[in-house]
Write a protein that holds these residues in place. Structure first.
Motif, PDB file in Angstrom:
ATOM      1  N   VAL A   1     -35.144 -24.323 -49.331  1.00  0.00           N
ATOM      2  CA  VAL A   1     -36.097 -24.329 -48.225  1.00  0.00           C
ATOM      3  C   VAL A   1     -35.906 -23.063 -47.390  1.00  0.00           C
ATOM      4  CG1 VAL A   1     -36.759 -25.531 -46.096  1.00  0.00           C
ATOM      5  CG2 VAL A   1     -36.207 -26.843 -48.158  1.00  0.00           C
TER       6      VAL A   1
ATOM      7  N   GLU B   1     -44.159 -25.836 -52.311  1.00  0.00           N
ATOM      8  CA  GLU B   1     -45.191 -26.050 -51.296  1.00  0.00           C
ATOM      9  C   GLU B   1     -44.906 -25.148 -50.113  1.00  0.00           C
ATOM     10  OE1 GLU B   1     -44.866 -27.846 -48.079  1.00  0.00           O
ATOM     11  OE2 GLU B   1     -42.701 -27.680 -48.406  1.00  0.00           O
ATOM     12  N   LEU B   2     -45.981 -24.837 -49.407  1.00  0.00           N
ATOM     13  CA  LEU B   2     -45.936 -23.891 -48.287  1.00  0.00           C
ATOM     14  C   LEU B   2     -46.792 -24.449 -47.172  1.00  0.00           C
ATOM     15  CD1 LEU B   2     -45.437 -20.878 -47.214  1.00  0.00           C
ATOM     16  CD2 LEU B   2     -47.631 -20.356 -48.289  1.00  0.00           C
ATOM     17  N   LYS B   3     -46.236 -24.452 -45.953  1.00  0.00           N
ATOM     18  CA  LYS B   3     -47.010 -24.899 -44.802  1.00  0.00           C
ATOM     19  C   LYS B   3     -46.977 -23.771 -43.772  1.00  0.00           C
ATOM     20  CE  LYS B   3     -46.818 -27.478 -40.649  1.00  0.00           C
ATOM     21  NZ  LYS B   3     -48.118 -27.085 -40.122  1.00  0.00           N
ATOM     22  N   VAL B   4     -48.156 -23.352 -43.362  1.00  0.00           N
ATOM     23  CA  VAL B   4     -48.278 -22.224 -42.443  1.00  0.00           C
ATOM     24  C   VAL B   4     -49.013 -22.653 -41.187  1.00  0.00           C
ATOM     25  CG1 VAL B   4     -49.200 -19.903 -42.121  1.00  0.00           C
ATOM     26  CG2 VAL B   4     -48.419 -20.607 -44.380  1.00  0.00           C
ATOM     27  N   ASN B   5     -48.477 -22.293 -40.029  1.00  0.00           N
ATOM     28  CA  ASN B   5     -49.193 -22.434 -38.761  1.00  0.00           C
ATOM     29  C   ASN B   5     -49.709 -21.062 -38.340  1.00  0.00           C
ATOM     30  OD1 ASN B   5     -48.979 -25.034 -36.675  1.00  0.00           O
ATOM     31  ND2 ASN B   5     -47.675 -25.145 -38.466  1.00  0.00           N
TER      32      ASN B   5
ATOM     33  N   VAL C   1     -55.940 -23.868 -38.178  1.00  0.00           N
ATOM     34  CA  VAL C   1     -54.771 -24.086 -37.319  1.00  0.00           C
ATOM     35  C   VAL C   1     -53.506 -24.070 -38.173  1.00  0.00           C
ATOM     36  CG1 VAL C   1     -53.558 -25.807 -35.905  1.00  0.00           C
ATOM     37  CG2 VAL C   1     -56.005 -25.379 -35.541  1.00  0.00           C
TER      38      VAL C   1
ATOM     39  N   VAL D   1     -33.021 -21.469 -45.312  1.00  0.00           N
ATOM     40  CA  VAL D   1     -32.597 -22.584 -44.467  1.00  0.00           C
ATOM     41  C   VAL D   1     -31.636 -23.495 -45.238  1.00  0.00           C
ATOM     42  CG1 VAL D   1     -33.405 -24.700 -43.352  1.00  0.00           C
ATOM     43  CG2 VAL D   1     -34.650 -22.562 -43.016  1.00  0.00           C
TER      44      VAL D   1
ATOM     45  N   THR E   1     -46.247 -18.896 -38.407  1.00  0.00           N
ATOM     46  CA  THR E   1     -44.914 -19.346 -38.784  1.00  0.00           C
ATOM     47  C   THR E   1     -45.052 -20.315 -39.948  1.00  0.00           C
ATOM     48  OG1 THR E   1     -42.806 -20.204 -37.927  1.00  0.00           O
ATOM     49  CG2 THR E   1     -44.803 -21.264 -37.123  1.00  0.00           C
ATOM     50  N   ALA E   2     -44.028 -20.365 -40.790  1.00  0.00           N
ATOM     51  CA  ALA E   2     -44.131 -21.150 -42.019  1.00  0.00           C
ATOM     52  C   ALA E   2     -42.836 -21.885 -42.323  1.00  0.00           C
ATOM     53  CB  ALA E   2     -44.468 -20.237 -43.193  1.00  0.00           C
ATOM     54  N   LEU E   3     -42.975 -22.973 -43.044  1.00  0.00           N
ATOM     55  CA  LEU E   3     -41.831 -23.717 -43.585  1.00  0.00           C
ATOM     56  C   LEU E   3     -42.203 -24.044 -45.029  1.00  0.00           C
ATOM     57  CD1 LEU E   3     -39.116 -25.163 -43.177  1.00  0.00           C
ATOM     58  CD2 LEU E   3     -40.373 -27.112 -42.252  1.00  0.00           C
TER      59      LEU E   3
ATOM     60  N   ASP F   1     -45.246 -16.535 -47.716  1.00  0.00           N
ATOM     61  CA  ASP F   1     -44.730 -17.029 -48.998  1.00  0.00           C
ATOM     62  C   ASP F   1     -43.764 -16.011 -49.605  1.00  0.00           C
ATOM     63  OD1 ASP F   1     -44.504 -18.556 -51.377  1.00  0.00           O
ATOM     64  OD2 ASP F   1     -46.177 -17.499 -52.284  1.00  0.00           O
TER      65      ASP F   1
ATOM     66  N   VAL G   1     -49.972 -26.338 -48.587  1.00  0.00           N
ATOM     67  CA  VAL G   1     -50.394 -26.297 -49.985  1.00  0.00           C
ATOM     68  C   VAL G   1     -49.254 -26.739 -50.886  1.00  0.00           C
ATOM     69  CG1 VAL G   1     -51.216 -24.824 -51.859  1.00  0.00           C
ATOM     70  CG2 VAL G   1     -51.903 -24.337 -49.505  1.00  0.00           C
TER      71      VAL G   1
ATOM     72  N   LEU H   1     -52.140 -24.869 -42.544  1.00  0.00           N
ATOM     73  CA  LEU H   1     -52.500 -25.145 -43.932  1.00  0.00           C
ATOM     74  C   LEU H   1     -51.233 -25.480 -44.685  1.00  0.00           C
ATOM     75  CD1 LEU H   1     -54.561 -24.760 -46.378  1.00  0.00           C
ATOM     76  CD2 LEU H   1     -53.711 -22.427 -46.487  1.00  0.00           C
TER      77      LEU H   1
ATOM     78  N   ARG I   1     -37.770 -20.644 -43.973  1.00  0.00           N
ATOM     79  CA  ARG I   1     -38.823 -20.526 -42.974  1.00  0.00           C
ATOM     80  C   ARG I   1     -39.198 -19.061 -42.842  1.00  0.00           C
ATOM     81  NH1 ARG I   1     -34.954 -22.563 -38.545  1.00  0.00           N
ATOM     82  NH2 ARG I   1     -35.927 -24.491 -39.200  1.00  0.00           N
ATOM     83  N   GLY I   2     -40.412 -18.860 -42.373  1.00  0.00           N
ATOM     84  CA  GLY I   2     -40.898 -17.497 -42.209  1.00  0.00           C
ATOM     85  C   GLY I   2     -41.619 -17.342 -40.889  1.00  0.00           C
ATOM     86  N   ASP I   3     -41.517 -16.159 -40.311  1.00  0.00           N
ATOM     87  CA  ASP I   3     -42.232 -15.852 -39.076  1.00  0.00           C
ATOM     88  C   ASP I   3     -43.002 -14.559 -39.285  1.00  0.00           C
ATOM     89  OD1 ASP I   3     -41.365 -17.968 -37.285  1.00  0.00           O
ATOM     90  OD2 ASP I   3     -39.374 -17.074 -37.405  1.00  0.00           O
TER      91      ASP I   3
ATOM     92  N   THR J   1     -40.954 -24.926 -49.341  1.00  0.00           N
ATOM     93  CA  THR J   1     -40.018 -25.470 -50.316  1.00  0.00           C
ATOM     94  C   THR J   1     -40.168 -24.708 -51.629  1.00  0.00           C
ATOM     95  OG1 THR J   1     -40.448 -27.630 -49.315  1.00  0.00           O
ATOM     96  CG2 THR J   1     -39.236 -27.615 -51.390  1.00  0.00           C
TER      97      THR J   1
END
Lengths: 177, 177, 177, 177
Positions: free
Chosen positions: C131, C102-106, B101, C123, C166-168, C81, B105, B103, C133-135, C170
Motif C-alpha cells: 500500500v 486499486e487506486l483511489k484519488v481525491n 471529487v 505505507v 491525494t491518493a491511497l 499511480d 478504480v 475516483l 499514498r501519493g500527494d 493498493t
C-alpha cells in the motif's frame, strides 16, 4: 394492506428471514456468520446467500446512532463489508473464505430509523483477489411495502428501497472452498 | 451515416446499434467532449450518451502502454472517470456539468491490445454531490463478436466483454443543467 | 552542482532532475520508466527515487486539459499511480516490481497550468500486497520559489506547493526484487 | 501484570501526555462525542483533539471480533471514520461540523486483541468539502511501551505501534464553526 409471500416477498418484519433464502449449500456458513460476536453486538443478520450474492438486514435502533442522531458510518461500512464478503464467499463455494483488503463506501443519505438492507454482489473472482460491490437500501419503519422506493436517477437500477450507501471492495481469497 | 462491420466492429450481437447512439439532447455535449484536448491526445471517444448512461471506446495502441507492455492504469482511470462524469452530466440534463471529487478504480486484469469499452452509470444525484459507477470491458482485436465474453462470477451481470476494471466515483455538481 | 535555497528552491526547470536524485541502485529502473510509451505520451518524468519514495514531475500543457480547460483527472491519476508504484518498487529493492490493484484519488483543486509534482510514499509492504499514498502538488508557472505554498489546514504537513490531489492505492507484488 | 492508568497509559516515550489531551476549545465537542450511543456501544474513546488532529482508542474485546476471531472491518472503519471526522471538525474550529461523504479503508493486518489507536489528520479543508486521512495502529496487550513498533517500510513514517489500517476520506462541511 394484504400481503402474501408471493406478491410482496420482501421484507416482512414477521419473517425471520425476510425475502431471504439461504442456499442449502451455505446454511452452515450463514449460521456461523449470524452467531459471530460482532454480528450479534450490532444486531445485523444475513438473510440471503447464494453464489455471488448476499443480503443482510439491520433494524436501526438508538445504539447505532452518532452525535447527530443518524446511523454511524461505521455501521453502514460494517453492513456493506459483510454483504460484499459473504457474496464472494458464496461465489467461491462451500468452504470459501475471504478477508477484506480494502473497502470504499459512499454515504448517500443519512438514516435515523427503519430497516437497512445490504445487498452484496460478486464482481470479479481471481486466483488471489476478488472484488465485490454492495448497495445499502433504507426502508422506513412500519410496513415497508407501503413506502414506494425513492425514484433513482435516470439510468440507475431500481432497488428494494431508497439507496443510502454504496460500496466497492477488494478481498483476499483465503480459501477457494 | 454509412457504416460497415469492419469499421465499427463493436459490440456485435447484443447491441443492435453497436457503436452507440447519442441522445439528440446531448449531441452538443458529446461533440464538445470528443474534441477536447486530452480526449484527442489519448484517442478515446464518447459513443453513447443518454440520461444517466455513457459509453466510451478506446482502441489500444503502443502509446497507451507502460513498462510491462500493458495499458497504464492512468489510461484506465481516464476512461472510467470520463464514463462516470458523462453519465452524471447526462443524468442532470442538457447543460448539466460535474467535476470529479474522487475516483476509486479496481484494476481486474491487464490489457495489452484490443478495444476498451467504458460504461458509466449514474447511481445517485443529489443537490450538491453525485455518485456514479463505471465498468471497463475488453474486447480482443479482430471481430469482437467472435469472442464470447469471459464468464463472470456467479451473481455478476454479463457485460459486452471481459470486465477488466471497475470504478466508483463522487462528483460535485457544477451546473444542474 | 551548486545550489542555494534562495535562487533555485525547488524544482528548477533547467535541471533535468529538479531537486531529484535517483538512488544509484534504481537508475536502471528510473531510466526504463522514463522511456516507457505512456510516460512519453503524457510528458511526465520520474525525478527522484529511493527506497519507499518517488517523485514525478509534469509540466502542464494544452494537451492535458479537459473540456473546462483544466487538467483531466486521468492525468492526475496517472501521476499518482506512478508515484505510488515507483515508491513501492523502490521499497522492495532493485528488481522489485508491482502492479496496481486499486487506486483511489481525491481531487482537491483544479489545475490549468504550471508544474505538477507527485510524491509517492510506501505505507505497507506485505508478502503479496503493498500500500502506498501519493500527494500531488502544484507549482505556478515561472519561478516556483517566488510563490509560497498555500497554507495547509492546521495539523496537515506542509508540502513543496499547493496540494491539489491525494491518493491511497493498493498494489500486488509481482517480484520482490 | 499490574497496570494503572497513570503508570502505563498510551503511548509511552514519544508522547509526554501519553493518553492525549483535548484542546480546551474542543472539550465540549469531545465530551459530546464520547457519550454518543454508537461510541459507547463499541467502547471507543476520543482521547486527543486539536485543530486538524484527533486520536481515538479502542481496547479490543470479544464483542469486536468476526468469524475468524479477528476485529471486524466495520470496527476498524468506525475508528478511522471517527478519527478523520473529528480531525476535520477541529480543523474548522469550535462549532465546526462535518458528515462523511465517502470513506476508503485499507486493512493491512488482522488484529485479535490489544489496543487500537486511530490517528486522524486534516489534509484539505475547502468551502464545501474536506479531506482527511487516518492511520490505525495496534499495540499488544500488556505494557505497550515494552513492545517496539514494527519497523515500517523504508520511506514510511514511524507511528506509535504497528500500522494495521489506513484510510482516506471525504467529508461534507455542515457547519464551518
Amino acid at each position: 394492506m394484504t400481503r402474501t409471500p408471493t406478491s410482496t416477498p420482501w421484507p416482512s418484519g414477521a419473517d425471520p428471514r425476510p425475502d431471504g433464502t439461504i442456499d442449502p449449500a451455505f446454511e452452515a456458513a450463514a449460521e456461523e456468520f449470524n452467531t459471530s460476536p460482532v454480528v450479534r453486538l450490532l444486531g445485523l443478520r444475513l438473510v440471503h446467500l447464494k453464489p455471488g450474492r448476499a443480503r443482510l438486514v439491520l433494524d436501526v435502533n438508538g445504539r447505532h446512532r452518532n452525535l447527530r442522531g443518524v446511523v454511524h458510518g461505521g455501521i453502514t461500512a460494517t453492513l456493506l463489508d459483510a454483504a460484499c464478503g459473504n457474496a464472494l464467499r458464496a461465489a467461491l463455494g462451500p468452504g470459501g473464505s475471504v478477508t477484506t483488503v480494502e473497502l470504499k463506501v459512499n454515504f448517500l443519505a443519512p438514516i435515523t430509523e427503519g430497516r437497512l438492507v445490504a445487498e452484496g454482489q460478486a464482481v470479479h473472482v481471481g486466483s488471489t483477489l476478488a472484488v465485490a460491490r454492495g448497495d445499502l437500501y433504507y426502508l422506513p419503519p412500519g410496513d415497508p411495502g407501503d413506502a414506494p422506493p425513492e425514484k433513482p436517477p435516470a439510468g440507475a437500477p431500481a432497488g428494494p428501497g431508497r439507496l443510502v450507501a454504496t460500496a466497492l471492495a477488494t478481498f483476499y481469497v483465503l480459501d477457494r472452498g
